[in-house]
Design an enzyme around this catalytic site. Structure first.
Site, PDB file in Angstrom:
ATOM      1  N   ASP A  36       0.839  -1.414  -0.112  1.00 38.73           N
ATOM      2  CA  ASP A  36       0.059   0.085   0.019  1.00 38.73           C
ATOM      3  C   ASP A  36       0.918   1.246  -0.071  1.00 38.73           C
ATOM      4  O   ASP A  36       1.677   1.399   0.943  1.00 38.73           O
ATOM      5  CB  ASP A  36      -0.858  -0.006   1.322  1.00 38.73           C
ATOM      6  CG  ASP A  36      -2.165   0.978   1.107  1.00 38.73           C
ATOM      7  OD1 ASP A  36      -1.985   1.853   0.389  1.00 38.73           O
ATOM      8  OD2 ASP A  36      -2.743   0.761   2.222  1.00 38.73           O
ATOM      9  N   ASP A  47      -3.378   7.439  -3.024  1.00 38.07           N
ATOM     10  CA  ASP A  47      -3.357   6.191  -2.174  1.00 38.07           C
ATOM     11  C   ASP A  47      -3.799   5.013  -3.049  1.00 38.07           C
ATOM     12  O   ASP A  47      -4.930   5.052  -3.678  1.00 38.07           O
ATOM     13  CB  ASP A  47      -4.532   6.440  -1.023  1.00 38.07           C
ATOM     14  CG  ASP A  47      -4.678   5.257   0.050  1.00 38.07           C
ATOM     15  OD1 ASP A  47      -3.909   4.288   0.048  1.00 38.07           O
ATOM     16  OD2 ASP A  47      -5.624   5.184   1.011  1.00 38.07           O
ATOM     17  N   HIS A 109     -12.311   5.816   1.237  1.00 42.58           N
ATOM     18  CA  HIS A 109     -12.413   7.408   1.869  1.00 42.58           C
ATOM     19  C   HIS A 109     -12.053   8.379   0.920  1.00 42.58           C
ATOM     20  O   HIS A 109     -11.575   8.228  -0.100  1.00 42.58           O
ATOM     21  CB  HIS A 109     -11.296   7.147   3.175  1.00 42.58           C
ATOM     22  CG  HIS A 109     -10.191   6.734   2.569  1.00 42.58           C
ATOM     23  ND1 HIS A 109      -9.099   7.525   2.002  1.00 42.58           N
ATOM     24  CD2 HIS A 109      -9.349   5.502   2.591  1.00 42.58           C
ATOM     25  CE1 HIS A 109      -8.008   6.826   1.783  1.00 42.58           C
ATOM     26  NE2 HIS A 109      -8.222   5.522   1.691  1.00 42.58           N
ATOM     27  N   HIS A 117      -7.595  10.610   5.149  1.00 43.17           N
ATOM     28  CA  HIS A 117      -8.807   9.852   5.340  1.00 43.17           C
ATOM     29  C   HIS A 117      -9.775  11.078   5.503  1.00 43.17           C
ATOM     30  O   HIS A 117     -10.220  11.160   6.661  1.00 43.17           O
ATOM     31  CB  HIS A 117      -8.652   8.962   6.319  1.00 43.17           C
ATOM     32  CG  HIS A 117      -7.757   7.737   6.153  1.00 43.17           C
ATOM     33  ND1 HIS A 117      -6.659   7.329   6.868  1.00 43.17           N
ATOM     34  CD2 HIS A 117      -7.753   6.743   5.195  1.00 43.17           C
ATOM     35  CE1 HIS A 117      -6.103   6.151   6.342  1.00 43.17           C
ATOM     36  NE2 HIS A 117      -6.754   5.969   5.351  1.00 43.17           N
ATOM     37  N   GLU A 142     -11.304   0.799  -2.136  1.00 39.68           N
ATOM     38  CA  GLU A 142     -10.430  -0.406  -1.612  1.00 39.68           C
ATOM     39  C   GLU A 142     -11.135  -1.608  -1.129  1.00 39.68           C
ATOM     40  O   GLU A 142     -11.448  -1.635  -0.047  1.00 39.68           O
ATOM     41  CB  GLU A 142      -9.518   0.000  -0.865  1.00 39.68           C
ATOM     42  CG  GLU A 142      -9.914   1.037   0.438  1.00 39.68           C
ATOM     43  CD  GLU A 142      -8.643   1.282   1.551  1.00 39.68           C
ATOM     44  OE1 GLU A 142      -7.783   0.644   1.624  1.00 39.68           O
ATOM     45  OE2 GLU A 142      -8.716   2.370   1.687  1.00 39.68           O
ATOM     46  N   GLU A 233      -6.773  -1.317  -4.385  1.00 33.37           N
ATOM     47  CA  GLU A 233      -7.126   0.318  -4.045  1.00 33.37           C
ATOM     48  C   GLU A 233      -6.633   1.060  -5.211  1.00 33.37           C
ATOM     49  O   GLU A 233      -5.705   0.991  -5.822  1.00 33.37           O
ATOM     50  CB  GLU A 233      -6.296   0.546  -2.678  1.00 33.37           C
ATOM     51  CG  GLU A 233      -6.709   2.277  -2.565  1.00 33.37           C
ATOM     52  CD  GLU A 233      -6.459   2.519  -1.340  1.00 33.37           C
ATOM     53  OE1 GLU A 233      -5.412   1.598  -0.664  1.00 33.37           O
ATOM     54  OE2 GLU A 233      -6.935   3.466  -0.379  1.00 33.37           O
TER      55      GLU A 233
HETATM   56 MN    MN Z   1      -4.066   2.622   0.824  1.00 34.91          MN
HETATM   57 MN    MN Z   2      -6.930   3.973   1.666  1.00 36.57          MN
END
Ligand code: MN
Ligand code: MN
Length: 248
Positions: A36, A47, A109, A117, A142, A233
């Site tokens: 990630d 992200d 998010h 976030h 995600e 994601e």
């Molecule tokens: Mn992530």
């Molecule tokens: Mn994330």
């Protein structure tokens, strides 16, 4: 610059495993590894991540495929005005059709400047209604697929922290730590970023700031039945003409 410390969560750890400064973990054959990562430009974060099958026999291919097709389906249903609950419905449906369970207490998010976030949540299971996604919004989707119960819980030592409240005045705490946290302006930081600071004042200050809720701490998130978890994601900009994947 990274928008958060790279995370490497293995097998039943769904997310938020971040190596400590002394971590000696070695990936093993048959591990299911989630990488990630994200970058920010002038505070605007992305992200993204994938799951990697370290088996020689492709044993995780179907589970990884379920998370991947759920992400594709979730992105395909995006349009101005769609309710987040409908996106969750589409994601859960794709994972169920593949024969697995979607993790219900992890969500996509919103993404905002200096905020990884942001308050908007995009569920991974069916929900009625929910807020509407609008053209102009930026967010991460995600999906997590598992053979287990479909719930995660906090487990293990937190290695990642982000500013959640006002920092105390300089002198109240380790000055170098305060300065470093201020420099990241709310984006998450890892304990391993601070190797140059003496452990003792640093750890005391860190503990104190978490207790006072000045810092939020991210513990590893582990599937409660210990079952393997696959995930994928992307960060998305919803334009007037439809979704644009920012991390493809
Ligand atoms: Mn992530
Ligand atoms: Mn994330």
């Amino acid at each position: 610059m990274p928008s958060f410390p790279a995370q490497t969560s293995v097998n039943e750890i769904a997310a938020h495993y971040c190596s400590s400064p002394t971590d000696r973990t070695v990936f093993k054959e048959n591990d299911l590894v989630k990488i990630d990562v994200g970058a920010h430009v002038d505070g605007y974060p992305t992200d993204t991540g994938v799951t990697v099958d370290l088996s020689g026999d492709g044993r995780w291919a179907r589970l990884i495929g379920a998370a991947s097709s759920a992400l594709d389906a979730g992105i395909a249903c995006l349009r101005d005005g769609v309710h987040t609950g409908e996106v969750g419905n589409v994601i859960e449906g794709a994972i169920k059709r593949a024969g697995f369970r979607s993790i219900s207490n992890l969500t996509g998010h919103g993404l905002a400047r200096w905020s990884l976030h942001a308050t908007l949540q995009i569920p991974n299971v069916a929900q009625k209604g929910g807020p509407q996604l609008r053209a102009g919004m930026v967010f991460a989707i995600e999906p997590f697929a598992t053979t287990g119960t479909g719930l995660v819980t906090d487990k293990g030592k937190a290695e990642v922290f982000s500013q959640a409240g006002d920092l105390p005045p300089a002198g109240a705490c380790d000055a170098e730590l305060l300065q470093a946290i201020r420099r990241w302006r709310g984006l998450p930081v890892a304990r391993r970023y601070f190797r140059e600071i003496p452990r003792n004042p640093f750890e005391r200050c860190l503990r104190d700031l978490v207790k006072k809720e000045v810092l939020f701490s991210y513990s590893p998130l582990v599937e409660i039945s210990g079952a393997p978890v696959a995930w994928k994601e992307h960060s998305i900009y919803l334009s007037d003409s439809g979704p644009q994947v920012l991390t493809a």
